[in-house]
Design a protein around this motif. Sequence first.
Motif, PDB file in Angstrom:
ATOM      1  N   ALA A 134       0.819  -1.218   0.000  1.00  0.00           N
ATOM      2  CA  ALA A 134       0.000   0.000   0.000  1.00  0.00           C
ATOM      3  C   ALA A 134       0.848   1.260   0.000  1.00  0.00           C
ATOM      4  O   ALA A 134       0.398   2.318  -0.431  1.00  0.00           O
ATOM      5  CB  ALA A 134      -0.939  -0.003   1.197  1.00  0.00           C
TER       6      ALA A 134
ATOM      7  N   GLU B 152       3.738  -2.834 -13.200  1.00  0.00           N
ATOM      8  CA  GLU B 152       3.754  -1.386 -12.964  1.00  0.00           C
ATOM      9  C   GLU B 152       5.056  -0.938 -12.324  1.00  0.00           C
ATOM     10  O   GLU B 152       5.473   0.202 -12.492  1.00  0.00           O
ATOM     11  CB  GLU B 152       2.601  -0.981 -12.046  1.00  0.00           C
ATOM     12  CG  GLU B 152       1.244  -1.031 -12.665  1.00  0.00           C
ATOM     13  CD  GLU B 152       0.158  -0.645 -11.671  1.00  0.00           C
ATOM     14  OE1 GLU B 152       0.498  -0.193 -10.556  1.00  0.00           O
ATOM     15  OE2 GLU B 152      -1.012  -0.784 -12.007  1.00  0.00           O
ATOM     16  N   GLN B 153       5.683  -1.816 -11.567  1.00  0.00           N
ATOM     17  CA  GLN B 153       6.873  -1.439 -10.805  1.00  0.00           C
ATOM     18  C   GLN B 153       8.180  -1.710 -11.536  1.00  0.00           C
ATOM     19  O   GLN B 153       9.226  -1.313 -11.058  1.00  0.00           O
ATOM     20  CB  GLN B 153       6.876  -2.167  -9.464  1.00  0.00           C
ATOM     21  CG  GLN B 153       5.732  -1.775  -8.571  1.00  0.00           C
ATOM     22  CD  GLN B 153       5.702  -0.280  -8.304  1.00  0.00           C
ATOM     23  OE1 GLN B 153       6.710   0.311  -7.955  1.00  0.00           O
ATOM     24  NE2 GLN B 153       4.555   0.333  -8.472  1.00  0.00           N
TER      25      GLN B 153
ATOM     26  N   GLU C 207      -7.737  -2.680  -3.667  1.00  0.00           N
ATOM     27  CA  GLU C 207      -9.051  -2.943  -3.092  1.00  0.00           C
ATOM     28  C   GLU C 207      -9.882  -3.830  -4.006  1.00  0.00           C
ATOM     29  O   GLU C 207     -10.658  -4.666  -3.534  1.00  0.00           O
ATOM     30  CB  GLU C 207      -9.766  -1.620  -2.811  1.00  0.00           C
ATOM     31  CG  GLU C 207      -9.129  -0.859  -1.657  1.00  0.00           C
ATOM     32  CD  GLU C 207      -9.646   0.550  -1.501  1.00  0.00           C
ATOM     33  OE1 GLU C 207     -10.547   0.959  -2.278  1.00  0.00           O
ATOM     34  OE2 GLU C 207      -9.150   1.248  -0.604  1.00  0.00           O
TER      35      GLU C 207
ATOM     36  N   PHE D 255       1.812   1.206  -4.092  1.00  0.00           N
ATOM     37  CA  PHE D 255       0.806   1.050  -5.140  1.00  0.00           C
ATOM     38  C   PHE D 255      -0.418   1.922  -4.920  1.00  0.00           C
ATOM     39  O   PHE D 255      -0.726   2.323  -3.796  1.00  0.00           O
ATOM     40  CB  PHE D 255       0.338  -0.409  -5.216  1.00  0.00           C
ATOM     41  CG  PHE D 255       1.407  -1.357  -5.642  1.00  0.00           C
ATOM     42  CD1 PHE D 255       1.892  -1.342  -6.932  1.00  0.00           C
ATOM     43  CD2 PHE D 255       1.936  -2.265  -4.753  1.00  0.00           C
ATOM     44  CE1 PHE D 255       2.890  -2.211  -7.326  1.00  0.00           C
ATOM     45  CE2 PHE D 255       2.920  -3.145  -5.131  1.00  0.00           C
ATOM     46  CZ  PHE D 255       3.400  -3.119  -6.419  1.00  0.00           C
ATOM     47  N   ASP D 256      -1.129   2.144  -6.005  1.00  0.00           N
ATOM     48  CA  ASP D 256      -2.420   2.812  -5.959  1.00  0.00           C
ATOM     49  C   ASP D 256      -3.397   1.894  -5.221  1.00  0.00           C
ATOM     50  O   ASP D 256      -3.415   0.684  -5.446  1.00  0.00           O
ATOM     51  CB  ASP D 256      -2.898   3.088  -7.393  1.00  0.00           C
ATOM     52  CG  ASP D 256      -4.203   3.829  -7.440  1.00  0.00           C
ATOM     53  OD1 ASP D 256      -4.577   4.470  -6.445  1.00  0.00           O
ATOM     54  OD2 ASP D 256      -4.870   3.764  -8.499  1.00  0.00           O
ATOM     55  N   HIS D 257      -4.235   2.440  -4.369  1.00  0.00           N
ATOM     56  CA  HIS D 257      -5.115   1.619  -3.539  1.00  0.00           C
ATOM     57  C   HIS D 257      -6.303   1.059  -4.300  1.00  0.00           C
ATOM     58  O   HIS D 257      -6.853   0.033  -3.894  1.00  0.00           O
ATOM     59  CB  HIS D 257      -5.600   2.424  -2.337  1.00  0.00           C
ATOM     60  CG  HIS D 257      -4.539   2.628  -1.315  1.00  0.00           C
ATOM     61  ND1 HIS D 257      -4.774   2.523   0.016  1.00  0.00           N
ATOM     62  CD2 HIS D 257      -3.218   2.896  -1.427  1.00  0.00           C
ATOM     63  CE1 HIS D 257      -3.665   2.735   0.689  1.00  0.00           C
ATOM     64  NE2 HIS D 257      -2.703   2.979  -0.172  1.00  0.00           N
ATOM     65  N   GLU D 258      -6.738   1.690  -5.356  1.00  0.00           N
ATOM     66  CA  GLU D 258      -7.921   1.212  -6.075  1.00  0.00           C
ATOM     67  C   GLU D 258      -7.746  -0.205  -6.614  1.00  0.00           C
ATOM     68  O   GLU D 258      -8.592  -1.069  -6.348  1.00  0.00           O
ATOM     69  CB  GLU D 258      -8.294   2.170  -7.206  1.00  0.00           C
ATOM     70  CG  GLU D 258      -9.576   1.760  -7.902  1.00  0.00           C
ATOM     71  CD  GLU D 258      -9.968   2.739  -8.987  1.00  0.00           C
ATOM     72  OE1 GLU D 258     -10.778   2.352  -9.836  1.00  0.00           O
ATOM     73  OE2 GLU D 258      -9.464   3.872  -8.995  1.00  0.00           O
TER      74      GLU D 258
ATOM     75  N   LEU E   5       0.054  -5.732 -11.728  1.00  0.00           N
ATOM     76  CA  LEU E   5       0.471  -4.888 -10.603  1.00  0.00           C
ATOM     77  C   LEU E   5       1.988  -4.920 -10.459  1.00  0.00           C
ATOM     78  O   LEU E   5       2.619  -3.897 -10.201  1.00  0.00           O
ATOM     79  CB  LEU E   5      -0.207  -5.374  -9.325  1.00  0.00           C
ATOM     80  CG  LEU E   5      -0.398  -4.394  -8.188  1.00  0.00           C
ATOM     81  CD1 LEU E   5      -1.173  -3.171  -8.635  1.00  0.00           C
ATOM     82  CD2 LEU E   5      -1.095  -5.072  -7.036  1.00  0.00           C
TER      83      LEU E   5
END
Length: 126
Positions: free
Chosen positions: A70, A117-118, A79, A73-76, A114
Amino acid sequence: MKRFLIGAALLSVLLLGGILITGKLSTQFDPMAEALHRAGQAAGEGQWQKARDLAREVQRQWQQQWNPFAVVFDHEPMEQIDGQFARLEVYAQAENTVAFSALCARLSRELSSLGEEQKITWWNFL
């Protein structure tokens, strides 16, 4: 000159720390994505206990590492992944093979993306 060197050292430490963190996080999701893929295959073969165990293990790993993720990363999307894990448990209890396998594939793909993205790539800088 002394302030310049201190500033340059701090920026270097931050850059190196960022590179190390993103390098670790980019590979963190691959084992989880692979385990979810295997869980979907096991459900398709009727091996529900194996499928449930694999899915629960991935969910446990996800929840265990949620706070460190968290920070970066973006939380959307995180979740959304949490919600999909909850749905996965419902499908496992109902032994709904098609829905369980499809959701495992979707979660696997989302965890992989995800991690993507990194990764440090030239298109991430655009």
